[in-house]
Every structure is written in structure tokens, then in C-alpha cells.
Design a protein around this motif. Structure first.
Motif, PDB file in Angstrom:
ATOM      1  N   ILE A 161       0.874  -1.174   0.000  1.00 39.29           N
ATOM      2  CA  ILE A 161       0.000   0.000   0.000  1.00 39.29           C
ATOM      3  C   ILE A 161       0.911   1.223   0.000  1.00 39.29           C
ATOM      4  CG2 ILE A 161      -1.849   1.225   1.204  1.00 39.29           C
ATOM      5  CD1 ILE A 161      -2.665  -1.545   0.071  1.00 39.29           C
ATOM      6  N   VAL A 162       0.882   1.977  -1.099  1.00 40.74           N
ATOM      7  CA  VAL A 162       1.892   3.012  -1.322  1.00 40.74           C
ATOM      8  C   VAL A 162       1.287   4.416  -1.405  1.00 40.74           C
ATOM      9  CG1 VAL A 162       3.514   1.433  -2.412  1.00 40.74           C
ATOM     10  CG2 VAL A 162       1.811   2.573  -3.837  1.00 40.74           C
ATOM     11  N   ASP A 163       0.121   4.598  -0.788  1.00 43.69           N
ATOM     12  CA  ASP A 163      -0.534   5.915  -0.825  1.00 43.69           C
ATOM     13  C   ASP A 163       0.202   6.905   0.070  1.00 43.69           C
ATOM     14  OD1 ASP A 163      -3.162   5.271  -2.355  1.00 43.69           O
ATOM     15  OD2 ASP A 163      -2.948   3.666  -0.890  1.00 43.69           O
ATOM     16  N   ASN A 164      -0.066   8.200  -0.165  1.00 45.57           N
ATOM     17  CA  ASN A 164       0.624   9.207   0.641  1.00 45.57           C
ATOM     18  C   ASN A 164      -0.246   9.806   1.741  1.00 45.57           C
ATOM     19  OD1 ASN A 164      -1.065  10.896  -0.798  1.00 45.57           O
ATOM     20  ND2 ASN A 164       0.557  11.846  -2.010  1.00 45.57           N
ATOM     21  N   ASN A 165      -1.488   9.297   1.898  1.00 49.30           N
ATOM     22  CA  ASN A 165      -2.285   9.735   3.054  1.00 49.30           C
ATOM     23  C   ASN A 165      -3.005   8.533   3.653  1.00 49.30           C
ATOM     24  OD1 ASN A 165      -5.369   9.812   2.354  1.00 49.30           O
ATOM     25  ND2 ASN A 165      -4.310  10.596   0.530  1.00 49.30           N
ATOM     26  N   ILE A 166      -3.253   8.604   4.931  1.00 50.71           N
ATOM     27  CA  ILE A 166      -3.738   7.455   5.691  1.00 50.71           C
ATOM     28  C   ILE A 166      -5.130   7.010   5.252  1.00 50.71           C
ATOM     29  CG2 ILE A 166      -4.518   8.911   7.614  1.00 50.71           C
ATOM     30  CD1 ILE A 166      -3.131   5.309   7.871  1.00 50.71           C
ATOM     31  N   ASP A 218       6.589   4.785   5.348  1.00 52.89           N
ATOM     32  CA  ASP A 218       7.556   5.816   4.942  1.00 52.89           C
ATOM     33  C   ASP A 218       7.066   6.644   3.765  1.00 52.89           C
ATOM     34  OD1 ASP A 218       8.102   3.105   3.831  1.00 52.89           O
ATOM     35  OD2 ASP A 218       9.449   4.199   2.504  1.00 52.89           O
ATOM     36  N   MET A 219       6.038   6.156   3.045  1.00 56.21           N
ATOM     37  CA  MET A 219       5.512   6.888   1.894  1.00 56.21           C
ATOM     38  C   MET A 219       4.381   7.854   2.278  1.00 56.21           C
ATOM     39  SD  MET A 219       5.477   4.104  -1.183  1.00 56.21           S
ATOM     40  CE  MET A 219       6.994   3.581  -1.974  1.00 56.21           C
ATOM     41  N   GLY A 271      16.853   2.618   0.674  1.00 54.41           N
ATOM     42  CA  GLY A 271      16.019   2.725  -0.521  1.00 54.41           C
ATOM     43  C   GLY A 271      14.600   3.178  -0.259  1.00 54.41           C
ATOM     44  N   GLY A 272      14.300   3.550   0.996  1.00 53.85           N
ATOM     45  CA  GLY A 272      12.955   3.995   1.341  1.00 53.85           C
ATOM     46  C   GLY A 272      12.805   5.503   1.263  1.00 53.85           C
ATOM     47  N   PHE A 273      11.717   6.003   1.855  1.00 54.29           N
ATOM     48  CA  PHE A 273      11.387   7.421   1.751  1.00 54.29           C
ATOM     49  C   PHE A 273      11.371   8.146   3.093  1.00 54.29           C
ATOM     50  CE2 PHE A 273       9.769   5.264  -1.943  1.00 54.29           C
ATOM     51  CZ  PHE A 273      10.073   6.126  -2.984  1.00 54.29           C
ATOM     52  N   ARG A 288      11.082   7.032  13.708  1.00 57.90           N
ATOM     53  CA  ARG A 288      10.846   5.809  12.932  1.00 57.90           C
ATOM     54  C   ARG A 288      10.791   4.595  13.862  1.00 57.90           C
ATOM     55  NH1 ARG A 288      13.463   1.975   9.386  1.00 57.90           N
ATOM     56  NH2 ARG A 288      15.388   2.143  10.554  1.00 57.90           N
ATOM     57  N   ILE A 289      11.739   4.505  14.775  1.00 53.55           N
ATOM     58  CA  ILE A 289      11.793   3.388  15.731  1.00 53.55           C
ATOM     59  C   ILE A 289      10.538   3.383  16.606  1.00 53.55           C
ATOM     60  CG2 ILE A 289      13.036   2.435  17.721  1.00 53.55           C
ATOM     61  CD1 ILE A 289      14.459   1.965  15.027  1.00 53.55           C
ATOM     62  N   ASN A 290      10.089   4.563  17.016  1.00 51.12           N
ATOM     63  CA  ASN A 290       8.894   4.648  17.867  1.00 51.12           C
ATOM     64  C   ASN A 290       7.643   4.142  17.143  1.00 51.12           C
ATOM     65  OD1 ASN A 290      10.222   5.596  20.123  1.00 51.12           O
ATOM     66  ND2 ASN A 290       9.907   7.758  19.618  1.00 51.12           N
TER      67      ASN A 290
END
Length: 218
Positions: free
Chosen positions: A6-11, A33-34, A61-63, A71-73
Motif C-alpha cells: 500500500i503506497v498511498d501518501n495519506n492514511i 515511509d511513503m 532505498g525507502g522514503f 521511525r523506531i517509535n
């Protein structure tokens, strides 16, 4: 098992498309990350679905370009909420800490330790070394490498076959498409397929087309 990223940019779109994808696939991968904006409450919504939570760092290679602590949290929140899987990079210095956190709180989340090479396919020996290292840390080893030849495809399938049921192995790119079709037959626990042209990596096959191929050959 088929996983649709799932690569959308909003939830809101991400959750809507997850529901749609799960009519075709067994599981979805939320590429956190996207997303343009994400918080812990968004993670709580995502884990209601059978999913992999991935917050891929830009150095893999991510965003994800925000702080690594944030990120860890988010990964910890997914573990707290018993996400089916979380994906953590082999190169992430805190991967063992996250596994320990999972164990200490008694979470049911399975941890995928992943490695990516967007330039080439390493030798079988190198891939085996990577997989062994990953399995010492997490529950499932994952590698995604770039295929340039049929020989690269054979390397990937050979390594998958060696670790049947403990691995996700993928060769990216046009040359690597066969691994996306045959990987599960050789022991990969899942393969990634695209939906409506939305792919998270080069070479992903449309989910409906993949199912048609499986009907013919498997």
C-alpha cells in the motif's frame, strides 16, 4: 501468500486501498515511509488489517527522511499493537533492541529482518551469509536484490529453497519476475504483487495476472 504493498501518501487512502487489496491478497504491506503525515494513531488503524508495517529508511532505498528515533517509535507502536509483521532492516543498529522489546512485552508480532541491493544480485554464498545473519536476529529473513540475468534468478531460488518457510526472497527488475512467480513454490513465505499499477519495487506483477499464472503452472 500474496502481499500487496500500500503506497498511498495519506492514511485515509491507504486504509481504503488496504480493504480493496485484501479482496485479492492475503496480506498488505503498509509503506508507512511513503505517507506524508503519520502518527501512532495511524499505526493503530493499520494493524487492524493483516499487514506488514514497513517504515523504510532512506538509506535502505525507502522514503523516510525524518528522525530515526521517530521511525523506531512507530515500529515499537506496531509491535505493541500486535501487528502481524514488522519489517526492520539488517543495517538498522537497533534491530536487536526492537526484537528484545517485542519479547519483553509479549507481543505476537513476527519480525522480518530485511536486506536490499538495488544494483546487483550477490553470490549464493553472500546471500546465505546475509540470511544466516538475519535469522540470528528475527523470525523471518528477507532479501530483495536486483537481477541482471537468468543466473541471478537461479541464485535467488536456490537460497529460498534452502530456507523453506523462513524466508522472503525476491529478485527485482524485469529479469527477476520469475522469482515473484515461483518464489512461494520454492519456499518463500510470500510474494509481493501490485494492484492497479501501484508498485513499491521494480518488477512487481499485477495481482490478478499473478493468480492467472499460478492457475496455469502451479
Amino acid at each position: 501468500m500474496i502481499c500487496i504493498p500500500i503506497v498511498d501518501n495519506n492514511i485515509d487512502d491507504a486504509l481504503k486501498n488496504a480493504e480493496k487489496a485484501l479482496k485479492e491478497a492475503d496480506i498488505v504491506e503498509f509503506r508507512v515511509d511513503m505517507l506524508d503525515d503519520v502518527n501512532e494513531s495511524a499505526i493503530e488503524e493499520m494493524v487492524k488489517y493483516p499487514c506488514i508495517i514497513t517504515v523504510r529508511a532512506d538509506w535502505e532505498g525507502g522514503f523516510w527522511k525524518k528522525s530515526n528515533d521517530e521511525r523506531i517509535n512507530l515500529i515499537k507502536k506496531a509491535i505493541e499493537c500486535n501487528a502481524k509483521f514488522v519489517d526492520i532492516e539488517l543495517k538498522e543498529e537497533k534491530n536487536k533492541e526492537l526484537v528484545k522489546f517485542r519479547d519483553e512485552i509479549g507481543s505476537k508480532t513476527k519480525i522480518i529482518i530485511s536486506y536490499h541491493d538495488f544494483e546487483k544480485t550477490p553470490s549464493c554464498e553472500e546471500l546465505i551469509k546475509i540470511v544466516e545473519e538475519e535469522l540470528k536476529i528475527g523470525d523471518i529473513a528477507k532479501f530483495a536484490v536486483m537481477a541482471k540475468s537468468k543466473e541471478d534468478v537461479l541464485k535467488v531460488l536456490n537460497v529460498i529453497n534452502k530456507y523453506n518457510g523462513k524466508i522472503i526472497g525476491i529478485a527485482m527488475g524485469e529479469e527477476g519476475k520469475l522469482t515473484r512467480i515461483l518464489g512461494v513454490h520454492f519456499g518463500s513465505i510470500l510474494t509481493f504483487a501490485s494492484m492497479e499499477g501501484k508498485a513499491s519495487a521494480p518488477g512487481q506483477i499485477d495481482v490478478k495476472k499473478l493468480k492467472e499464472i499460478w492457475k496455469l503452472i502451479l
